[in-house]
Scaffold this motif. Structure first.
Motif, mmCIF file in Angstrom:
data_model
loop_
_atom_site.group_PDB
_atom_site.id
_atom_site.type_symbol
_atom_site.label_atom_id
_atom_site.label_comp_id
_atom_site.label_asym_id
_atom_site.label_seq_id
_atom_site.Cartn_x
_atom_site.Cartn_y
_atom_site.Cartn_z
ATOM 1 N N MET K 1 0.816 -1.313 -0.019
ATOM 2 C CA MET K 1 -0.110 0.001 0.091
ATOM 3 C C MET K 1 0.911 0.903 -0.114
ATOM 4 S SD MET K 1 -3.233 0.477 2.246
ATOM 5 C CE MET K 1 -2.528 0.699 3.898
ATOM 6 N N SER K 2 0.854 2.219 -1.017
ATOM 7 C CA SER K 2 1.662 3.238 -1.293
ATOM 8 C C SER K 2 1.297 4.273 -0.277
ATOM 9 C CB SER K 2 1.914 3.503 -2.740
ATOM 10 O OG SER K 2 0.522 4.178 -3.006
ATOM 11 N N ASP K 3 1.926 5.259 0.011
ATOM 12 C CA ASP K 3 1.677 6.393 0.658
ATOM 13 C C ASP K 3 0.624 7.184 0.140
ATOM 14 O OD1 ASP K 3 3.595 5.768 2.457
ATOM 15 O OD2 ASP K 3 4.743 7.758 2.342
ATOM 16 N N VAL K 4 0.540 7.343 -1.402
ATOM 17 C CA VAL K 4 -0.246 7.969 -2.171
ATOM 18 C C VAL K 4 -1.848 7.460 -1.917
ATOM 19 C CG1 VAL K 4 -1.064 8.725 -4.363
ATOM 20 C CG2 VAL K 4 1.118 9.022 -3.679
ATOM 21 N N ALA K 5 -1.825 6.186 -1.798
ATOM 22 C CA ALA K 5 -3.131 5.461 -1.725
ATOM 23 C C ALA K 5 -3.517 5.613 -0.396
ATOM 24 C CB ALA K 5 -3.103 3.993 -2.041
ATOM 25 N N LEU K 6 -2.728 5.577 0.603
ATOM 26 C CA LEU K 6 -2.966 5.677 1.922
ATOM 27 C C LEU K 6 -3.551 6.988 2.486
ATOM 28 C CD1 LEU K 6 -2.704 3.758 4.634
ATOM 29 C CD2 LEU K 6 -0.942 5.349 5.265
ATOM 30 N N VAL K 7 -2.974 8.199 1.907
ATOM 31 C CA VAL K 7 -3.403 9.658 2.241
ATOM 32 C C VAL K 7 -5.013 9.545 1.322
ATOM 33 C CG1 VAL K 7 -3.220 11.912 2.037
ATOM 34 C CG2 VAL K 7 -1.181 10.557 2.548
ATOM 35 N N ALA K 8 -5.040 9.068 0.220
ATOM 36 C CA ALA K 8 -6.373 9.180 -0.433
ATOM 37 C C ALA K 8 -7.272 8.411 0.435
ATOM 38 C CB ALA K 8 -6.073 8.756 -1.947
ATOM 39 N N VAL K 9 -7.298 7.492 0.863
ATOM 40 C CA VAL K 9 -8.094 6.731 1.461
ATOM 41 C C VAL K 9 -8.680 7.451 2.774
ATOM 42 C CG1 VAL K 9 -8.498 4.614 2.857
ATOM 43 C CG2 VAL K 9 -7.464 4.366 0.617
#
Lengths: 92, 92, 92, 92, 92, 92, 92, 92, 92, 92, 92, 92, 92, 92
Positions: K1-9
C-alpha cells in the motif's frame, strides 16, 4: 491489494456511509417540524398560510444538510479527484 | 483476494448498508408526521383537506432522503464506475 | 478463500443485514402511526373514514422504505451482477 | 477453511441475525399499536368493531416487515443459490 | 480448525444469539400491550371481555415474531442442512 | 486448539450469552405489566380478580420468551448434538 | 494455550458475564413493580393486602429470570460437562 | 503465556466485570423503589409503616440480584475450581 | 511478556474498571432517591423525620452495591491471590 | 515491549479511565439532587434549612462514589504495588 | 500500500464521515427550533413577524455548525495540503 | 517501538480521554442544577438569595468531579512518575 | 508506510472527526435554547427584546464550543507543528 | 514506524478527540440552562436582571469544563513535553 482497488473500496464505502448516516438527522428533524406544523394548523386553522410558509422554509433549511451529504456522496462516486489521480498513476 | 472480488464485496456491502441504515430515519420521521396528522384530523375535522395536503408534501420531503439512499444503492449495484473500471483493467 | 466464496459470503451477509436493519424503522414508524390512528378514531368516531384513509396512505408511504430494503435484499440474492460476473470469470 | 464451510458459516449466521434483529422492530411496533387499541376500546366501547378492524389491518401491515425477514432467513437456509453453486463446484 | 468444527461453532452461536436477541422485542411489546390492557380493564370493567379478547389476539400476533426466532434456532440445532452436508463430506 | 475445545468454548459462551441477554426483555416486560396491574388494582379494587387473572396469563405469555432462551441454553449444555458428534469423531 | 486452559477461561468468563448481564433486567423490572406497588398503597391503603400479594407473586415471577441466569452460572462453574470431558481427555 | 497466567487473568477480569456490571441494575432499581416510597410517605403519612415494610422487602428482593453477582465474583477470586485444577496440573 | 506482567496488567485494569463502572449505578440511584426525598420534604414538612430516616436507610442499601465494587477493587490491588501465587512461582 | 513499560501503560490508562468514567454518575446524580433541592426551596421557603441539610448529606453520600474512583486512581499512580514489584524485579 | 493511496483513503473516509456525522446535530437542532416556532405562531399569530425573524437568525446560527463540517469536508477533497505534499513527493 | 514512546503515547491518550469524558457528566449536571435554579428564582423571587447560595455550593460540589479529572490529566502530562522512571532507565 | 504518510493520515482523520463530533453538542444545545426563546416570545411578546438579547448571548456562548473544535480542526490541517517537523525531517 | 511519528500521531488524535468529546457536555448543559433562563424571563419579566446574572455565572461555570478540554488540547499540540523529549532524543 493494488492502490486502485483500495481507493475504489474507500470511495464506495465512503459514499454509502455518508448518505446513509446523513439521512438520519434530516429525516427525523423534518418529521418533527412537519408534525408540529400539522398540530399548529389544527390549533389555528386561520394561520394555515403563515404556518405552511414557515414550514417549507424550515424544511428547505433542514433538507440542506441532507443535500450536503448527497453532494459529497456524488462527488466521491462521479468526480473523485483521488480516484482520477490514482487511475492516472496506474495507467501511466 | 483479487481486485475484482474486493471491489465487488465493497459494492455489495455498501449498497446493503446504505439503504438499510438510510431507511431508519425517514421511516421514523414519516411515522411521526403521519401520527400527528391523524391527531390533527381528529381535533379539527373541518381542516382535513389542508392537513392532508400539508402531510403529503411533508411525507414527500422526508421520503426524498430515503430516495437519495436508494439512488446511491442502485448506482453502487448497477452503474458503479469503480466496478466498470476494475473490470476493464482485469479484462485488459 | 477463493473469489467466488468471498463474493457469496458478502452477498449473504449483505442481504441478511439489509432487510434486518431495514425493518426496524418502518415497523416502529407504522406502529406509531397506527397507534395514533386508533386513538383518533376513539376521539372522533365520525371521522373514521377520513382517518382510516389517511392512515393507509401513510402506512403505504412508510412501508415503501421497507420495500426498498427488501428489493435490494432480493437483488443481492437472486440478481446479483457481481456474483454473475465472478462466476463467469471462475468458470471461464 | 474450505469454501464450502465458509459459505455455510455465512448462511447460518446471516439467517440467525436476520430474523433476530428483524423481530425487534415489528414486535415493538405491534405492541404499541395493540396497546393503543386497548386504550381506545376503553375510551369508546361503541367503536370496538372499527377499532379492532383497523388494528388487525395495521398489525398485518407491521407483521409484513417481520415476514420479509423470515422469508430471507428461510431462503438463506433452504434455498440458498450461493450454497447450491458452491456445492456444485466442490462436488464437480 | 476443521470444517466440521467451524460449522458447529457457527450453528451454536447462531442459535444462541438468534433466540436471545429475538426475545427482547416480543417481551417488551407484550409487556406494553398487557400493561395497557390492565389499565383499560380498570377504566372500563364492563368491556373486560372485549379487551381481553383483543389482548390475546395481539399477544399471539406479537408472540409470532418470537416463534420465528425459536423456529430458526431449532432448525439450526436439530435440522441444519449445512451441518448435514458438511458431516456427509467429512464422513465420505 | 483442538476441535473438541473449540466446540466446548462455543457451547459455553453461547449458553451463557443466550440466557443472559434473553432475560433482559422478559424481566422488563413483566415489570411493566405487573407495575400497571398494581396501579389498576388501586384504581378499581372491585376488579382485582379480573385484573389478577389477566396479569397472570400475560406474565406466562411473556415468561415464555425467557423459557425459550432457557431451553436453548440447556440444550447447548446438556443435549448438544454438535458436541456429541465432535466427541464421537475425536474418540473414534 | 492448552485445551484445558481454554475451556477454563471460557467457563469463567461465561459464568461472570451471564449473571452480570442477567441481573440488569430483573433488577430494573423489580424496581419498577415495587415502585408502583408503593404508589398504589399510598393511593388505596385499604387494598394493601391485595397489592402486596400481587406484588410478591410478580417479584417471584421476575426474579425467576435472574434465577435462570444464576443456575446457568453455577452449572458453568461447578457442574460443567465440557470441563469434565476435557479434564478426562487431558488426564487420560 | 502459560496456562496459569491465562486462567488468572480470566478470573481477575471476570470477577471485576461481574460485580461492576452487576451493580448497575440493582442500584438503579433500588433508587427507583426508594424514590417512590418517599413520595408515597409524603402522600399518605398514616401508611408510613406499611410502605416502609413493603419497601424493605422489595429492596431485599432487588439486592438479591446484586448478591448473586457478588457471590460469583467471590467464588471466582477465592474458590475458583478452574484455578485450583490448573495450579494442581502446573505443580504436578 | 512475562506471566508476572500479564497478571499485573489484568489486576490494574480490572480494579480500575470495576470501581469506575460500579459507581455509575449507585450514584444515579442515590441521586434519584435523594431528589425525591427533598421533594417529599417540601410537600410534607411535618414528616421530615420519617422521610429522612427512610432516605438514609435506602442510601445505605444502594451504597452497598458501590461498596461491593470497592471491596473487589481493593482485593484485586492489595490482596490478590492470583498475584501472590504468580509471584511465588516467579520467585521460586 | 518490556514488562516495566507494559505495567506503566496499564497503570496510566487505568487511572485515567477510572476517574473519567467514575465522574459521570456522581456528577449527574448530584445535579439531579441539587436541582430538586432548589425546586423544593422555591416551593417551601420555610423549610430551607431542613432541605439544605438533607441536600448536603446526600451530596456527600453521592460524592463518596466519586471519591472511591479518585482514591483508586491515585493508588494506581502513586502507590501501585504492581509497579513497585515490577521495578524491583527489573532493577534486581 | 503506497503512501499516495493511504492518504487518499484517509481523505475520502474523513470527508464522508465528517459531513455525515456533522449533519445529525444541526438537522435535529433545526427541527426542534422550527417545530417550536410553528407552535409559537399558532399560539401568538400576532407575533408571527418577531417569531419568524428570531427563527431565521437561530437557524442560521445552527446551520453554521453544519457549514463548518461541509467546509472541512470540501477542504479534505479539493484543497488538501497533505495530499498535495504527498503527490509532490511521489512525483519528485 | 521503544518503551519511551509507548509510555508517552499512553500518557497523551490517557490525559486527553480523561478530561474529555470527565467533562460530560459535570457539564450536564451543572446545566441541570442551574436550569432548575433559574426556574426557582422565577417562581420565588423573594428567595433568590437562598437559591443562589445553594446553587453555588452545589455547582462547586459538582465541579469537584471535573476537577478530579483535570488534576489526573495534569499529573499524567506534567508529573507522571511512570514517565520519569522510564526516562531515567532510557537515559541510564 | 512512511512517517510522513502516517502523520498525514492522523491529521486528516483527526480534523474530520474533531469538527464532526464537535458539532453535535452545540447544534443540539442551540436548537434547545432557540426553541425555548420562541416559546418565551409567544408567551410574553412584550419582553421580546430582553429574550432575544439573552438568546443571542447564550447562542454565542454555546457556539464558542463549536468554534474551539473548528479552531483545532483548522490548526491540524493548516498549522500542524507535528506535520511541519516530520516534513523537515523527511526533507533533511 | 519511528518513535517520533508515533508520538505525533497520538498527540494529534488525542487533541482532536479531547476537544470534540469535551464539547458535547458543556454545549448541552449550556443549552439547557439558557433555555430555562429564557423561560424564566417570560414568566417573571421583573426578575430579568437576577435571572440573567445567575445565568451568566452558571454559563461561565459550565464553560469551564470546556475550557479544561481546550487547554489540554492546546497543551498537547503546542506545549507537549513528551513530544519535546522524543524530538530531543531523535535529534541527539
Amino acid at each position: 491489494m493494488s492502490d486502485v482497488a483500495l481507493v475504489a473500496v474507500a470511495s464506495i464505502l465512503g459514499a454509502a456511509v455518508c448518505i446513509a448516516i446523513g439521512s438520519i438527522g434530516p429525516a427525523l428533524g423534518e418529521g418533527r417540524a412537519a408534525s408540529q406544523a400539522l398540530n399548529a394548523i389544527a390549533q389555528q386553522p386561520d394561520e394555515a398560510n403563515t404556518i405552511t410558509r414557515t414550514l417549507f422554509v424550515s424544511l428547505a433549511m433542514i433538507e440542506s444538510t441532507a443535500i450536503y451529504c448527497f453532494v459529497v456522496s456524488m462527488i466521491l462516486i462521479f468526480a473523485n479527484p483521488f480516484w482520477d489521480r490514482v487511475l492516472a498513476t496506474a495507467g501511466g
